[in-house]
Design a protein around this motif. Sequence first.
Motif, short mmCIF file in Angstrom:
data_model
loop_
_atom_site.label_atom_id
_atom_site.label_comp_id
_atom_site.label_asym_id
_atom_site.label_seq_id
_atom_site.Cartn_x
_atom_site.Cartn_y
_atom_site.Cartn_z
N MET A 144 0.83 -1.20 0.00
CA MET A 144 0.00 0.00 0.00
C MET A 144 0.87 1.26 0.00
SD MET A 144 -3.04 -0.93 -0.33
CE MET A 144 -3.89 0.61 -0.02
N ASN A 145 1.98 1.21 0.73
CA ASN A 145 2.90 2.34 0.75
C ASN A 145 3.53 2.56 -0.62
OD1 ASN A 145 2.54 3.23 3.30
ND2 ASN A 145 4.42 2.40 4.16
N TYR A 146 3.92 1.46 -1.29
CA TYR A 146 4.49 1.56 -2.63
C TYR A 146 3.48 2.17 -3.59
CZ TYR A 146 8.50 -1.39 -1.34
OH TYR A 146 9.64 -1.88 -0.77
N GLN A 147 2.22 1.73 -3.50
CA GLN A 147 1.18 2.23 -4.39
C GLN A 147 0.91 3.72 -4.16
OE1 GLN A 147 -1.33 -1.93 -4.76
NE2 GLN A 147 -2.42 -0.08 -4.34
N LYS A 148 0.91 4.13 -2.90
CA LYS A 148 0.70 5.53 -2.57
C LYS A 148 1.82 6.39 -3.15
CE LYS A 148 -0.09 8.61 1.37
NZ LYS A 148 -0.16 8.69 2.87
N GLU A 149 3.05 5.93 -2.98
CA GLU A 149 4.21 6.66 -3.50
C GLU A 149 4.26 6.58 -5.02
OE1 GLU A 149 7.43 9.20 -3.24
OE2 GLU A 149 5.96 8.62 -1.73
N LEU A 150 3.83 5.45 -5.57
CA LEU A 150 3.81 5.26 -7.02
C LEU A 150 2.89 6.29 -7.67
CD1 LEU A 150 4.39 3.67 -9.63
CD2 LEU A 150 2.59 2.07 -8.96
N LYS A 151 1.72 6.47 -7.10
CA LYS A 151 0.76 7.46 -7.61
C LYS A 151 1.36 8.86 -7.57
CE LYS A 151 -4.07 8.92 -7.05
NZ LYS A 151 -3.89 10.37 -6.87
N LYS A 152 2.00 9.17 -6.46
CA LYS A 152 2.63 10.49 -6.27
C LYS A 152 3.74 10.72 -7.29
CE LYS A 152 5.34 13.05 -2.82
NZ LYS A 152 5.93 12.98 -1.45
N GLN A 153 4.60 9.73 -7.48
CA GLN A 153 5.73 9.85 -8.40
C GLN A 153 5.26 9.91 -9.86
OE1 GLN A 153 8.92 10.40 -7.73
NE2 GLN A 153 8.60 10.33 -5.51
N LEU A 154 4.20 9.16 -10.17
CA LEU A 154 3.67 9.15 -11.53
C LEU A 154 3.07 10.51 -11.88
CD1 LEU A 154 3.43 7.21 -13.90
CD2 LEU A 154 1.17 6.56 -13.08
N GLU A 155 2.35 11.09 -10.96
CA GLU A 155 1.76 12.41 -11.18
C GLU A 155 2.85 13.47 -11.30
OE1 GLU A 155 -0.92 12.91 -7.91
OE2 GLU A 155 -2.54 11.79 -8.91
N LYS A 156 3.89 13.32 -10.50
CA LYS A 156 5.03 14.24 -10.57
C LYS A 156 5.70 14.18 -11.94
CE LYS A 156 9.59 14.99 -8.45
NZ LYS A 156 10.56 14.45 -7.46
N ALA A 157 5.90 12.95 -12.44
CA ALA A 157 6.53 12.77 -13.75
C ALA A 157 5.64 13.33 -14.86
CB ALA A 157 6.80 11.29 -14.00
N LEU A 158 4.34 13.16 -14.73
CA LEU A 158 3.40 13.69 -15.73
C LEU A 158 3.43 15.21 -15.75
CD1 LEU A 158 0.19 11.47 -15.55
CD2 LEU A 158 1.32 12.21 -17.64
N LYS A 159 3.39 15.81 -14.58
CA LYS A 159 3.42 17.28 -14.50
C LYS A 159 4.71 17.83 -15.11
CE LYS A 159 0.65 17.72 -10.27
NZ LYS A 159 0.70 18.04 -8.83
N LYS A 160 5.82 17.15 -14.83
CA LYS A 160 7.10 17.58 -15.36
C LYS A 160 7.11 17.47 -16.89
CE LYS A 160 10.73 15.92 -13.25
NZ LYS A 160 11.89 15.04 -12.90
N ALA A 161 6.52 16.38 -17.40
CA ALA A 161 6.52 16.13 -18.84
C ALA A 161 5.57 17.06 -19.59
CB ALA A 161 6.13 14.67 -19.11
#
Length: 288
Positions: free
Chosen positions: A28-45
């Motif tokens: 669950m922790n990985y998934q929470k961080e995964l969502k955060k990191q994915l959104e961060k990468a999208l915003k950057k892109a």
Amino acid sequence: FKDLLFRFAFSVVVLSFEICVLRFYYIMNYQKELKKQLEKALKKALGQEKKVAAIFSGGIDSALLAYSAHNLGYQVSAFTVGTAQSQDIKFSQKIATPFTRKIKIARPEEIKKAAQKVIAILSQNQIKLDLMQVSLATGLFLTLKEIKKEEIGVAFSGQGADELFAGYFKLRKITNQAILDQAIRKETQRALLVDQKRDQAIASSLGISLKTPYLDADFIDFSLKIPPKEKLIKNFEGKPLEKSLLRNLGKQMGLPKEIVSRPKKSFQYSTGIQKEVKKEVVLSGLSA
């Protein structure tokens, strides 16, 4: 003796339960961080762009990006291209999404012309020519061509997810965790050196800025820190579930169950493009 045996059995059950709870907590922790990191990468892109295009197969990789971009407030149009018999086309026609969908059925003559242009582009950029590379690039070329017609200048793809999250069958077969970790790193490096060069050459030829959020440096760094065993959680039959972290995140985000559970199939096959490229184009001197 029976009392001792009972206590031992009970302690084993409790320990197993505690391990399962701990594993669930980490996932669950990985998934929470995964969502955060994915959104961060999208915003950057995607930056300040308003209208963006998703190269959308209907699989979990592209769907997670498309839904995430939509949830972040981007005006997403998802493009699916393939032959009339394409699995991607048939699948995409069945599902409903909160963002705009564009479906294009490519005719054999269109695929043939596109493949000929692609061969020239890849040759000019000193990119290896074989049936797989030409097929992948042709599918991308046809999709980006449709995106250009809609006057959208920025597109994104799910490139990199299979490498980072052990989506390939050859990765799922590896049982040794250390070897699997090295294989994931090797495949990710190949995606950066080979796939990125090919895809960027095609996008550049059409004047489109192609983004690959999964291959963002920070996202790669985060993904490689996740233990390989967490990327291949086994089902009740003992078989590894490919990209289980991505699928669980998709389920958590409310993606259609058809997308979450859709098995992986390579882009060149699911679009039906490779079959037509092989049939319609004389790839003289190219290896299969």
